[in-house]
Scaffold this active site. Structure first.
Site, PDB file in Angstrom:
ATOM      1  N   LYS A  81       0.629  -1.128   0.185  1.00  0.00           N
ATOM      2  CA  LYS A  81      -0.064   0.190  -0.440  1.00  0.00           C
ATOM      3  C   LYS A  81       0.681   1.008   0.001  1.00  0.00           C
ATOM      4  O   LYS A  81       0.659   1.839  -0.666  1.00  0.00           O
ATOM      5  CB  LYS A  81      -1.129  -0.369   1.388  1.00  0.00           C
ATOM      6  CG  LYS A  81      -1.873  -1.295   1.353  1.00  0.00           C
ATOM      7  CD  LYS A  81      -3.128  -0.776   2.728  1.00  0.00           C
ATOM      8  CE  LYS A  81      -1.945  -1.219   4.096  1.00  0.00           C
ATOM      9  NZ  LYS A  81      -1.861  -1.891   4.038  1.00  0.00           N
TER      10      LYS A  81
ATOM     11  N   ARG B 266      -9.114   0.551   9.405  1.00  0.00           N
ATOM     12  CA  ARG B 266      -9.105  -0.869   9.638  1.00  0.00           C
ATOM     13  C   ARG B 266      -9.748  -1.504  10.631  1.00  0.00           C
ATOM     14  O   ARG B 266      -9.328  -2.928  11.156  1.00  0.00           O
ATOM     15  CB  ARG B 266      -6.799  -1.025  10.744  1.00  0.00           C
ATOM     16  CG  ARG B 266      -6.115  -1.362   9.840  1.00  0.00           C
ATOM     17  CD  ARG B 266      -4.932  -0.670  11.006  1.00  0.00           C
ATOM     18  NE  ARG B 266      -3.956  -1.432  10.194  1.00  0.00           N
ATOM     19  CZ  ARG B 266      -2.667  -1.253  10.261  1.00  0.00           C
ATOM     20  NH1 ARG B 266      -2.929   0.354   9.574  1.00  0.00           N
ATOM     21  NH2 ARG B 266      -1.280  -1.541  10.149  1.00  0.00           N
TER      22      ARG B 266
ATOM     23  N   ARG C  28      12.325  -6.356   5.020  1.00  0.00           N
ATOM     24  CA  ARG C  28      11.347  -4.951   5.019  1.00  0.00           C
ATOM     25  C   ARG C  28      12.396  -3.993   5.686  1.00  0.00           C
ATOM     26  O   ARG C  28      12.707  -4.019   6.278  1.00  0.00           O
ATOM     27  CB  ARG C  28      10.042  -4.784   4.658  1.00  0.00           C
ATOM     28  CG  ARG C  28       9.790  -3.117   4.358  1.00  0.00           C
ATOM     29  CD  ARG C  28       8.442  -3.050   4.695  1.00  0.00           C
ATOM     30  NE  ARG C  28       7.307  -3.610   5.902  1.00  0.00           N
ATOM     31  CZ  ARG C  28       5.832  -2.446   5.966  1.00  0.00           C
ATOM     32  NH1 ARG C  28       5.571  -2.241   4.717  1.00  0.00           N
ATOM     33  NH2 ARG C  28       5.935  -2.574   7.466  1.00  0.00           N
TER      34      ARG C  28
ATOM     35  N   ARG D 213      11.443  -1.708  11.056  1.00  0.00           N
ATOM     36  CA  ARG D 213      10.733  -0.931  11.829  1.00  0.00           C
ATOM     37  C   ARG D 213      10.735  -2.479  13.172  1.00  0.00           C
ATOM     38  O   ARG D 213      10.582  -3.641  12.694  1.00  0.00           O
ATOM     39  CB  ARG D 213       9.767  -1.421  11.713  1.00  0.00           C
ATOM     40  CG  ARG D 213       8.996  -0.195  10.628  1.00  0.00           C
ATOM     41  CD  ARG D 213       8.076   0.068   9.126  1.00  0.00           C
ATOM     42  NE  ARG D 213       6.893  -0.512  10.110  1.00  0.00           N
ATOM     43  CZ  ARG D 213       5.735  -0.205   9.464  1.00  0.00           C
ATOM     44  NH1 ARG D 213       5.658   0.156   8.523  1.00  0.00           N
ATOM     45  NH2 ARG D 213       4.655  -0.993   9.855  1.00  0.00           N
TER      46      ARG D 213
ATOM     47  N   ARG E 152       0.190  -9.342  13.397  1.00  0.00           N
ATOM     48  CA  ARG E 152      -0.247  -8.202  12.874  1.00  0.00           C
ATOM     49  C   ARG E 152      -1.352  -9.484  11.528  1.00  0.00           C
ATOM     50  O   ARG E 152      -2.343  -8.470  11.870  1.00  0.00           O
ATOM     51  CB  ARG E 152       1.204  -6.925  11.872  1.00  0.00           C
ATOM     52  CG  ARG E 152       1.505  -6.338  13.262  1.00  0.00           C
ATOM     53  CD  ARG E 152       2.472  -6.098  12.479  1.00  0.00           C
ATOM     54  NE  ARG E 152       2.150  -4.859  11.446  1.00  0.00           N
ATOM     55  CZ  ARG E 152       3.411  -4.683  10.739  1.00  0.00           C
ATOM     56  NH1 ARG E 152       4.711  -5.215  10.577  1.00  0.00           N
ATOM     57  NH2 ARG E 152       2.987  -3.925   9.539  1.00  0.00           N
TER      58      ARG E 152
HETATM   59  P1  AMP Z   1       1.228   0.447   9.165  1.00  0.00           P
HETATM   60  O1  AMP Z   1       2.223   1.268   9.656  1.00  0.00           O
HETATM   61  O2  AMP Z   1       0.376   0.689   8.792  1.00  0.00           O
HETATM   62  O3  AMP Z   1       1.130  -1.427   9.556  1.00  0.00           O
HETATM   63  O4  AMP Z   1       1.000   0.372  10.655  1.00  0.00           O
HETATM   64  C1  AMP Z   1       1.770   0.154  11.899  1.00  0.00           C
HETATM   65  C2  AMP Z   1       1.107  -0.027  12.796  1.00  0.00           C
HETATM   66  O5  AMP Z   1       0.016   1.121  13.291  1.00  0.00           O
HETATM   67  C3  AMP Z   1      -0.017  -1.345  13.273  1.00  0.00           C
HETATM   68  O6  AMP Z   1       0.464  -2.019  13.971  1.00  0.00           O
HETATM   69  C4  AMP Z   1      -0.613  -0.354  14.420  1.00  0.00           C
HETATM   70  O7  AMP Z   1      -0.468  -0.468  16.253  1.00  0.00           O
HETATM   71  C5  AMP Z   1      -1.263   1.366  14.028  1.00  0.00           C
HETATM   72  N1  AMP Z   1      -2.335   1.464  13.073  1.00  0.00           N
HETATM   73  C6  AMP Z   1      -2.149   1.778  12.014  1.00  0.00           C
HETATM   74  N2  AMP Z   1      -3.243   2.625  11.355  1.00  0.00           N
HETATM   75  C7  AMP Z   1      -3.890   2.167  12.656  1.00  0.00           C
HETATM   76  C8  AMP Z   1      -5.293   2.268  12.437  1.00  0.00           C
HETATM   77  N3  AMP Z   1      -6.616   3.016  11.899  1.00  0.00           N
HETATM   78  N4  AMP Z   1      -5.745   1.362  13.276  1.00  0.00           N
HETATM   79  C9  AMP Z   1      -5.018   0.980  14.673  1.00  0.00           C
HETATM   80  N5  AMP Z   1      -4.507   1.106  14.686  1.00  0.00           N
HETATM   81  C10 AMP Z   1      -3.133   1.795  13.246  1.00  0.00           C
END
Ligand code: AMP
Length: 212
Positions: free
Chosen positions: A13, A88, A127, A154, A165
Site C-alpha cells: 500500500k 482498519r 523490509r 521497523r 499483525r
Molecule cells: P502500518 O504502518 O499501517 O502497518 O501501521 C503500523 C501500526 O500502527 C499498526 O500495526 C497499528 O498498531 C498502528 N495503526 C496504524 N493504523 C492504524 C489504524 N487505522 N487503527 C489502529 N491502529 C493503527
C-alpha cells in the site's frame, strides 16, 4: 480523487501510495507513518500508541479516528487524498463515512492490494525503511536509494509480530473488503507482482490513465 487503500500489512500500500503521490500530487495520509512520527517525537499520542504498535495490535479506535478527522480538515485534502492504513476496523469505516459525508467529500474507491499471507511474511521480515524519508526498501539497501538516509527495520517487522499483525488484519480489517464491495467502491488488484505492473493496474482501474 478520494481513495482508501486496503490490504494486509506489507501488501504494498505504501509503495503504491508513493507512486500516486509522485504522479498525481495527492496527499498521502498514512496512519502508521503518523503514529511512528508521534512515537519518535515522544508525544502523548506516541507514548500511548507505542505498546500497541510493538505488539502488532491496533491502537484504540477513538485515538486514531480523532487523528484522521483532524488531518482531513487540512486544506491540502481539498483536491483529494490517499488514506493508507485507515480504516482498519468497521468502527473506523463507519466513522470515516460520517466524517466524509459531513465534509461532502465521498470516497471514489477502496483499492485492495491483494497478496497471499505467506508472501507477506517473507516481504515484511526483509523490509527496511528509511529513517529520514520513510522510503520502503529491502535488506539489500545499505542506505536509502532515494535520499541516502539510514535504513532500519521497523520494530514490528519481526516474524512473530508480523504473524500477529496478519491475524489482526484477518479478524478486524479483512471484513472491510465486503463492506466496500457492498458500497460498490471496491477495486481489487493482484499485488503479488512487480510494483510497476501493480501501479499500471491501479491507474487503469481508477481511470487515472485516461485522466492524464
Ligand atoms: P502500518 O504502518 O499501517 O502497518 O501501521 C503500523 C501500526 O500502527 C499498526 O500495526 C497499528 O498498531 C498502528 N495503526 C496504524 N493504523 C492504524 C489504524 N487505522 N487503527 C489502529 N491502529 C493503527
Amino acid at each position: 480523487m478520494n481513495i482508501v487503500l486496503l490490504g494486509a500489512p506489507g501488501a504494498g500500500k505504501g509503495t503504491q501510495a508513493a507512486k500516486l503521490v509522485e504522479e498525481y500530487g495527492l496527499p498521502h495520509i498514512s496512519t502508521g507513518d503518523m503514529l511512528r512520527a508521534a512515537v519518535k517525537e515522544g508525544t502523548p499520542l506516541g507514548v500511548k500508541a507505542k505498546s500497541f504498535m510493538d505488539a502488532g495490535e491496533l491502537v484504540p479506535d477513538d485515538v486514531i479516528i480523532g487523528l484522521v478527522a483532524e488531518r482531513l480538515q487540512a486544506p491540502d485534502t481539498d483536491k483529494g487524498f490517499i488514506l493508507d492504513g485507515f480504516p482498519r476496523t468497521s468502527v473506523q469505516a463507519v466513522a470515516l463515512d460520517g466524517e466524509l459525508a459531513r465534509l461532502e467529500r465521498p470516497l471514489d474507491a477502496a483499492l485492495l492490494i491483494d497478496v497471499d499471507s505467506e508472501v507477506i511474511v517473507g516481504r515484511l521480515t526483509s523490509r527496511r525503511m528509511c529513517k529520514q524519508c520513510s522510503y520502503i526498501g529491502s535488506v539489500a539497501d545499505a542506505v536509502c536509494p532515494k535520499c541516502g538516509g539510514e535504513m532500519y527495520q521497523r520494530d514490528d517487522d519481526n516474524e512473530a509480530t508480523v504473524r500477529n499483525r496478519l491475524n489482526v488484519y484477518g479478524t478486524s480489517t479483512a471484513p472491510l473488503i465486503d463492506y466496500y464491495r457492498g458500497c460498490d467502491l471496491l477495486v481489487s488488484i493482484d499485488g503479488d507482482r512487480d510494483p510497476a505492473l501493480v501501479f499500471a493496474d491501479v491507474q487503469a482501474s481508477l481511470g487515472l490513465d485516461r485522466a492524464k
